[in-house]
Design an enzyme around this catalytic site. Structure first.
Site, PDB file in Angstrom:
ATOM      1  N   ASP A 137     -79.145 -23.587  -9.992  1.00 19.32           N
ATOM      2  CA  ASP A 137     -79.925 -22.539  -9.351  1.00 19.32           C
ATOM      3  C   ASP A 137     -79.540 -22.403  -7.874  1.00 19.32           C
ATOM      4  OD1 ASP A 137     -82.307 -20.779  -9.708  1.00 19.32           O
ATOM      5  OD2 ASP A 137     -83.140 -22.056  -8.145  1.00 19.32           O
ATOM      6  N   ASP A 193     -80.911 -25.900 -16.900  1.00 19.03           N
ATOM      7  CA  ASP A 193     -81.009 -25.320 -15.567  1.00 19.03           C
ATOM      8  C   ASP A 193     -81.283 -26.472 -14.607  1.00 19.03           C
ATOM      9  OD1 ASP A 193     -81.516 -23.263 -13.556  1.00 19.03           O
ATOM     10  OD2 ASP A 193     -82.105 -22.000 -15.256  1.00 19.03           O
ATOM     11  N   HIS A 244     -82.775 -13.215 -16.398  1.00 18.05           N
ATOM     12  CA  HIS A 244     -84.238 -13.198 -16.274  1.00 18.05           C
ATOM     13  C   HIS A 244     -84.726 -12.699 -14.917  1.00 18.05           C
ATOM     14  CE1 HIS A 244     -82.833 -16.754 -14.288  1.00 18.05           C
ATOM     15  NE2 HIS A 244     -84.028 -16.962 -13.773  1.00 18.05           N
ATOM     16  N   ASP A 245     -83.819 -12.421 -13.999  1.00 23.65           N
ATOM     17  CA  ASP A 245     -84.226 -12.010 -12.650  1.00 23.65           C
ATOM     18  C   ASP A 245     -83.991 -10.525 -12.371  1.00 23.65           C
ATOM     19  OD1 ASP A 245     -85.067 -14.526 -11.761  1.00 23.65           O
ATOM     20  OD2 ASP A 245     -83.052 -15.100 -11.124  1.00 23.65           O
ATOM     21  N   GLU A 289     -75.156 -20.613  -9.706  1.00 25.55           N
ATOM     22  CA  GLU A 289     -75.695 -19.303  -9.337  1.00 25.55           C
ATOM     23  C   GLU A 289     -75.566 -19.176  -7.824  1.00 25.55           C
ATOM     24  OE1 GLU A 289     -79.817 -16.697  -9.388  1.00 25.55           O
ATOM     25  OE2 GLU A 289     -79.831 -18.793  -8.847  1.00 25.55           O
TER      26      GLU A 289
HETATM   27  C1  NOJ Z   1     -83.326 -18.321  -8.944  1.00 23.04           C
HETATM   28  C2  NOJ Z   1     -83.945 -18.223 -10.294  1.00 23.04           C
HETATM   29  O1  NOJ Z   1     -83.060 -17.611 -11.192  1.00 23.04           O
HETATM   30  C3  NOJ Z   1     -85.232 -17.448 -10.149  1.00 23.04           C
HETATM   31  O2  NOJ Z   1     -85.824 -17.159 -11.390  1.00 23.04           O
HETATM   32  C4  NOJ Z   1     -86.151 -18.224  -9.256  1.00 23.04           C
HETATM   33  O3  NOJ Z   1     -87.355 -17.505  -9.067  1.00 23.04           O
HETATM   34  C5  NOJ Z   1     -85.482 -18.445  -7.908  1.00 23.04           C
HETATM   35  N1  NOJ Z   1     -84.209 -19.052  -8.085  1.00 23.04           N
HETATM   36  C6  NOJ Z   1     -86.336 -19.273  -6.957  1.00 23.04           C
HETATM   37  O4  NOJ Z   1     -86.612 -20.529  -7.479  1.00 23.04           O
END
Ligand code: NOJ
Length: 537
Positions: free
Chosen positions: A206, A104, A327-328, A265
């Site tokens: 990210d 990541d 995970h989000d 992402e």
């Molecule tokens: C995206 C990530 O997937 C998430 O887990 C994170 O909290 C946010 N970016 C902010 O850093």
């Protein structure tokens, strides 16, 4: 496919390292734990899952305010997870099994404890001052503009020492970097080189759409909404097309090494905008995450619409990719209704994900049907969950420990884990699913290994067939093969005759159910409840 484009054929498995497997009994997953389960992921035989690459959520040293997305050292491993030597061992062992490792990469922010920020914050005259986004106003009661943070509250944090504000889109402990400063861009790209030099195979990047902010820091225009964050149109602090340039810079660095994969992402459902990160003539990232599936209900018409959209917009410039969980977001097995038939629906969802044209990303645990863990207020560790409870419960429920067995703590650890395990673990776990030929896990394994041998699934075109509102049906066609893929979304079973295939017949090559006669007549195809069939035509 060019040989450098291995990622076009890959099935990628996302590991949230804190929750995968604990090897040292501290209740937190670690690299040793991942090493001990590589054979589960791919041991070269179809009694393993058969995945081709791992995307590892951040394992860098971090104070863990945002569980690793707040990085304080881009070139090391957090001692909670192991050491650089452990990581090198993971790379070597994974590569030995043909598994690539994707790390990541978090371009837009660092931790407030990163040496760059400590130096930047130390004085308004610091040589690193301009590495972050500092603004002076008449004083602490006047914000530089109206921007709010993604996790709630104003996006500007007052710094007493120098009497200025710094910008943070996420938590105050995650100050945003200034990518307009070429030294920042250079230093961050060098951090990518550091890992490529060690042998990593690519990066998941990210929130790539948050990298650049408006040059003039203009206030966002207002709109209707409930929370302050929703009461403005976010056009100036994110989603700038200028951020496409960063994808180009990262591509150039990746290309110094050959064979590396970048997936961005783009936290924005506007697929046209997201596609811009793929660049012109492939000078951007290789793939962008498509969030449309994350919002889709369990409905074949809706999925068809999203896939056709992706084919229309993404496929022109790059390669599609799909995921159902991460995970989000809430785990899809729960999003799709849960309950007694949840495993059957999960099987249909898996069949769709693994047969589309594009790279599937699986989220650890989905292969055994892990559901969102119900948590109480005192269990919540995720900052937005703590802030907005009970209106928003945060992301912890999707991040609870992997369920390996019916042993205490689901076999994840010998100690109490950092988040509770889902109470269903005595029934839903890897050990049990491995021994049950009708389990979801066995279905994933079977389909992933099947997929590897089908040129139509790997490289073929995709074309949808009209099959009514209960069924998703499409053709995948390569030079050598024509496959008909169909699945019942209704749970009641269905009989249909796909338009365009009148009079055709085929032979069943993959099925979710035991079917006595492998010969298929396309004039009348019968699917059992939540059945999945793949026929060679
Ligand atoms: C995206 C990530 O997937 C998430 O887990 C994170 O909290 C946010 N970016 C902010 O850093």
């Amino acid at each position: 496919m060019r040989s450098t484009e291995w990622w076009k054929h890959a099935v990628v498995y996302q590991i949230y390292p804190r929750s995968f497997k604990d090897s040292n009994g501290d209740g937190i997953g670690d690299i040793g734990g991942i090493l001990s389960r590589l054979d589960y992921l791919n041991d070269g035989t179809d009694s393993s899952l058969g995945i081709d690459a791992i995307w590892l959520n951040p394992v860098y040293p971090s104070p863990q305010y945002d569980f690793g997305y707040d990085i304080m050292d881009h070139r090391n491993i957090d001692p909670q997870y192991g050491s650089l030597e452990d990581f090198d061992r993971l790379l070597a062992e994974a590569h030995r099994r043909g598994i690539r490792i994707i790390m990541d990469f978090v371009p837009s922010v660092t931790s407030h404890l990163h040496p760059w920020f400590i130096e930047s914050r130390s004085s308004a005259a610091s040589p690193k001052r301009d590495w972050y986004l500092w603004r002076r106003t008449s004083g602490r009661t006047e914000y530089p503009n109206n921007w709010y943070g993604f996790f709630g509250g104003r996006a500007w944090e007052w710094d007493n020492k120098t009497g200025e504000f710094y910008y943070h889109n996420s938590l105050p402990e995650q100050p945003d970097l200034n990518w307009r400063n070429p030294e920042v861009a250079r230093a961050m790209l060098d951090n990518m080189r550091f890992w490529y030099d060690r042998g990593v195979d690519g990066f998941r990047i990210d929130v790539l759409n948050y990298v650049y902010k408006d040059r003039e820091f203009r206030s966002n225009p207002p709109c209707l909404g409930r929370r302050p964050y929703e009461m403005q149109r976010h056009i100036y602090e994110k989603d700038l097309t200028e951020s496409y340039e960063v994808a180009g810079m990262m591509r150039a660095v990746a290309d110094e090494y050959g064979e590396k994969m970048l997936v961005g992402e783009i936290y924005n459902p506007d697929i046209e905008y997201a596609a811009g990160f793929l660049g012109e003539n492939k000078d951007g990232v290789n793939m962008v995450f498509n969030f449309s599936f994350a919002e889709a209900p369990f409905n074949p018409r809706r999925f068809r619409k999203e896939i056709e959209n992706s084919e229309r917009v993404i496929a022109k410039r790059g390669w599609p990719s799909y995921f159902l969980s991460n995970h989000d977001i809430t785990r899809h097995i729960s999003r799709f209704g849960g309950g007694a038939r949840s495993m059957e629906r999960a099987r249909v969802a898996a069949a769709m994900l693994l047969t589309l044209r594009g790279t599937p990303f699986l989220y650890m645990g989905e292969e055994i049907g892990m559901a969102q863990t119900p948590l109480s207020r005192r269990d919540i560790l995720d900052p937005p969950g703590q802030r907005y409870w009970p209106f928003y419960k945060g992301r912890d429920g999707a991040r609870t420990p992997m369920q390996w067995s019916a042993a205490p703590y689901a076999g994840f650890s010998t100690a109490r884990p950092w988040l509770p395990v889902h109470p269903d673990y005595p029934k839903v776990n890897v050990e049990k699913a491995s021994g049950d030929s009708s389990s979801l896990l066995r279905f994933y394994r079977r389909l992933i290994w099947f997929r590897k041998e089908q040129s139509a699934l790997l490289d073929g075109s995709i074309r949808f067939l009209d099959a009514g509102g209960k069924t998703l049906a499409f053709l995948r066609e390569s030079e050598r093969q024509l496959l008909l893929v169909c699945m019942d979304f209704s749970g009641g079973g269905t009989r249909f005759s796909p338009r365009g295939l009148e009079g055709a017949s085929g032979r069943l090559v993959f099925s979710s159910h035991d079917i006595s006669n492998p010969e298929i007549s396309c004039d009348s195809i019968k699917l059992p409840p939540y059945g999945v069939m793949i026929a060679e035509i």
